[in-house]
Design a protein around this motif. Structure first.
Motif, PDB file in Angstrom:
ATOM      1  N   ILE A 121      -0.872 -14.598 -61.228  1.00 31.75           N
ATOM      2  CA  ILE A 121      -0.405 -13.617 -60.239  1.00 31.75           C
ATOM      3  C   ILE A 121       0.723 -12.748 -60.803  1.00 31.75           C
ATOM      4  CG2 ILE A 121      -1.228 -14.762 -58.146  1.00 31.75           C
ATOM      5  CD1 ILE A 121       1.530 -16.024 -57.779  1.00 31.75           C
ATOM      6  N   ALA A 122       0.535 -12.369 -62.074  1.00 31.01           N
ATOM      7  CA  ALA A 122       1.563 -11.556 -62.733  1.00 31.01           C
ATOM      8  C   ALA A 122       1.500 -10.097 -62.290  1.00 31.01           C
ATOM      9  CB  ALA A 122       1.408 -11.653 -64.243  1.00 31.01           C
ATOM     10  N   HIS A 123       0.451  -9.747 -61.558  1.00 30.17           N
ATOM     11  CA  HIS A 123       0.339  -8.385 -61.027  1.00 30.17           C
ATOM     12  C   HIS A 123       0.107  -8.476 -59.518  1.00 30.17           C
ATOM     13  CE1 HIS A 123      -0.215  -4.110 -61.238  1.00 30.17           C
ATOM     14  NE2 HIS A 123      -0.062  -4.135 -62.556  1.00 30.17           N
ATOM     15  N   ASP A 124      -0.094  -7.343 -58.864  1.00 32.21           N
ATOM     16  CA  ASP A 124      -0.230  -7.322 -57.397  1.00 32.21           C
ATOM     17  C   ASP A 124      -1.256  -8.346 -56.912  1.00 32.21           C
ATOM     18  OD1 ASP A 124       1.480  -5.205 -57.696  1.00 32.21           O
ATOM     19  OD2 ASP A 124      -0.088  -3.690 -57.482  1.00 32.21           O
ATOM     20  N   PHE A 125      -0.882  -9.069 -55.888  1.00 36.77           N
ATOM     21  CA  PHE A 125      -1.824 -10.069 -55.368  1.00 36.77           C
ATOM     22  C   PHE A 125      -1.776 -10.135 -53.854  1.00 36.77           C
ATOM     23  CE2 PHE A 125       1.037 -13.650 -54.327  1.00 36.77           C
ATOM     24  CZ  PHE A 125       2.196 -13.273 -54.992  1.00 36.77           C
ATOM     25  N   ALA A 126      -2.882 -10.616 -53.295  1.00 37.20           N
ATOM     26  CA  ALA A 126      -2.982 -10.776 -51.836  1.00 37.20           C
ATOM     27  C   ALA A 126      -3.213 -12.246 -51.539  1.00 37.20           C
ATOM     28  CB  ALA A 126      -4.151  -9.957 -51.306  1.00 37.20           C
ATOM     29  N   VAL A 127      -2.553 -12.738 -50.507  1.00 35.84           N
ATOM     30  CA  VAL A 127      -2.734 -14.121 -50.085  1.00 35.84           C
ATOM     31  C   VAL A 127      -3.537 -14.107 -48.782  1.00 35.84           C
ATOM     32  CG1 VAL A 127      -1.534 -16.172 -49.256  1.00 35.84           C
ATOM     33  CG2 VAL A 127      -0.603 -14.878 -51.183  1.00 35.84           C
ATOM     34  N   MET A 152      -6.977  -6.402 -56.200  1.00 34.28           N
ATOM     35  CA  MET A 152      -5.842  -7.333 -56.141  1.00 34.28           C
ATOM     36  C   MET A 152      -6.289  -8.701 -56.667  1.00 34.28           C
ATOM     37  SD  MET A 152      -3.226  -6.302 -53.952  1.00 34.28           S
ATOM     38  CE  MET A 152      -2.887  -6.083 -52.277  1.00 34.28           C
ATOM     39  N   VAL A 153      -5.391  -9.416 -57.317  1.00 35.52           N
ATOM     40  CA  VAL A 153      -5.627 -10.845 -57.509  1.00 35.52           C
ATOM     41  C   VAL A 153      -5.600 -11.443 -56.094  1.00 35.52           C
ATOM     42  CG1 VAL A 153      -4.691 -12.997 -58.459  1.00 35.52           C
ATOM     43  CG2 VAL A 153      -4.510 -10.861 -59.774  1.00 35.52           C
ATOM     44  N   ILE A 154      -6.532 -12.336 -55.794  1.00 38.80           N
ATOM     45  CA  ILE A 154      -6.594 -12.915 -54.439  1.00 38.80           C
ATOM     46  C   ILE A 154      -6.313 -14.416 -54.511  1.00 38.80           C
ATOM     47  CG2 ILE A 154      -8.047 -13.292 -52.404  1.00 38.80           C
ATOM     48  CD1 ILE A 154      -9.642 -10.776 -53.255  1.00 38.80           C
ATOM     49  N   THR A 233      -3.188 -12.906 -65.981  1.00 40.99           N
ATOM     50  CA  THR A 233      -3.355 -11.522 -65.534  1.00 40.99           C
ATOM     51  C   THR A 233      -2.335 -10.659 -66.262  1.00 40.99           C
ATOM     52  OG1 THR A 233      -4.119 -12.272 -63.366  1.00 40.99           O
ATOM     53  CG2 THR A 233      -3.348  -9.997 -63.514  1.00 40.99           C
ATOM     54  N   PRO A 234      -2.805  -9.820 -67.199  1.00 43.02           N
ATOM     55  CA  PRO A 234      -1.861  -9.011 -67.977  1.00 43.02           C
ATOM     56  C   PRO A 234      -1.111  -8.014 -67.100  1.00 43.02           C
ATOM     57  CG  PRO A 234      -4.066  -8.964 -68.952  1.00 43.02           C
ATOM     58  CD  PRO A 234      -4.195  -9.593 -67.602  1.00 43.02           C
ATOM     59  N   ARG A 235       0.117  -7.730 -67.476  1.00 43.75           N
ATOM     60  CA  ARG A 235       0.875  -6.707 -66.760  1.00 43.75           C
ATOM     61  C   ARG A 235       0.662  -5.350 -67.392  1.00 43.75           C
ATOM     62  NH1 ARG A 235       6.838  -7.523 -65.643  1.00 43.75           N
ATOM     63  NH2 ARG A 235       6.336  -5.781 -64.303  1.00 43.75           N
TER      64      ARG A 235
END
Ligand code: SAH
Length: 238
Positions: A121-127, A152-154, A233-235
């Motif tokens: 979750i190194a970049h934008d993510f949704a929970v 988004m990473v979920i 997850t690369p930035r």
């Protein structure tokens, strides 16, 4: 004072020092049976009040009443109490009361699970929680669809239960419409507890994986990679 304390994913080892010291300052600790059992041994001289799942409201009202009587009381939640925990319910219950409330943060499963998997979750993510106990499934589906479309990473909480055995599969089907089937995914089970396990996989395989309610699931974005067995997850630096 009524403290609402996030105890982290496991027992005292994954709790913040602030949470531990607040619990030490309380004489009554209230919570779901599983969480009380995780910390009971470390707070021996306390009074505990626990109820099983679905006893949330009753448990919180009891805690509020005790706090108002002057008993230093803590309501505990696993992870963070503001993330699918008891904090919002307590504020709602106390809307027309004078109860003094303080929320003490804890490490949520998205964070502790991420550390086991690598750096997902190194970049934008949704929970998103897959539990439709309090949320209609159509709304959950909409959030899954839009988060997937937004790349988004979920992070999925409550991915499964006996009644909802196929919910992870249903979620994966929705996400697959906007994501490559080879998207790097992972899941973390029993974080900070006995039987802790983390698995890096892909969307195709995740779809056929049966997980339980003690699991947090991670679905990468289009840039997420498997680096030496870790989910990263690369930035964008490299
Ligand atoms: N307040 C908690 C979340 C409660 S909802 C927090 O902040 O972590 C319950 C869901 O959280 C579970 O179904 C699971 O998806 C996730 N979860 C909580 N603790 C976990 C743990 N120790 N290991 C794996 N998943 C966990």
């Amino acid at each position: 004072m009524l403290y609402i304390v996030g105890i982290g994913p496991g027992g005292v080892d994954t709790m913040t020092e602030e949470a531990a010291s607040v619990l030490n300052s309380c004489s009554l600790i209230v919570g779901y049976t599983l969480y009380v059992d995780l910390i009971k041994e470390s707070f021996k001289n306390k009074e505990f009040y626990s109820t099983p799942m679905k006893g949330e409201k009753e448990r919180c009202i009891y805690a509020v009443e005790q706090a108002e009587k002057g008993v230093n009381t803590a309501i505990i939640s696993g992870g963070d109490s503001g993330i699918y925990g008891m904090a919002s319910l307590v504020y709602e219950l106390c809307e027309n009361r004078d109860t003094q409330i303080r929320v003490i943060p804890g490490m949520t499963a998205a964070v502790s699970g991420a550390s086991l998997l690598g750096a997902p979750i190194a970049h934008d993510f949704a929970v998103i929680s897959l539990s439709d106990l309090l949320t209609p499934f159509e709304l959950i589906e909409k959030r899954l669809r839009l988060a997937a479309q937004a790349d988004m990473v979920i992070v999925l909480y409550n991915p499964s239960s006996q009644r909802r055995a196929d919910y992870l599969q249903r979620a994966c089907r929705i996400i697959k419409n906007a994501r490559d089937i080879n998207t790097v995914c992972g899941y973390a089970h029993n974080i900070g507890r006995e039987g802790e396990k983390a698995v890096v996989t892909d969307l195709d395989r995740l779809m056929d994986t049966q997980v339980d309610m003690f699991t947090t699931v991670f679905i990468g974005n289009s840039a997420t990679r498997n680096i030496k067995g870790k989910m990263v997850t690369p930035r964008g630096y490299v």
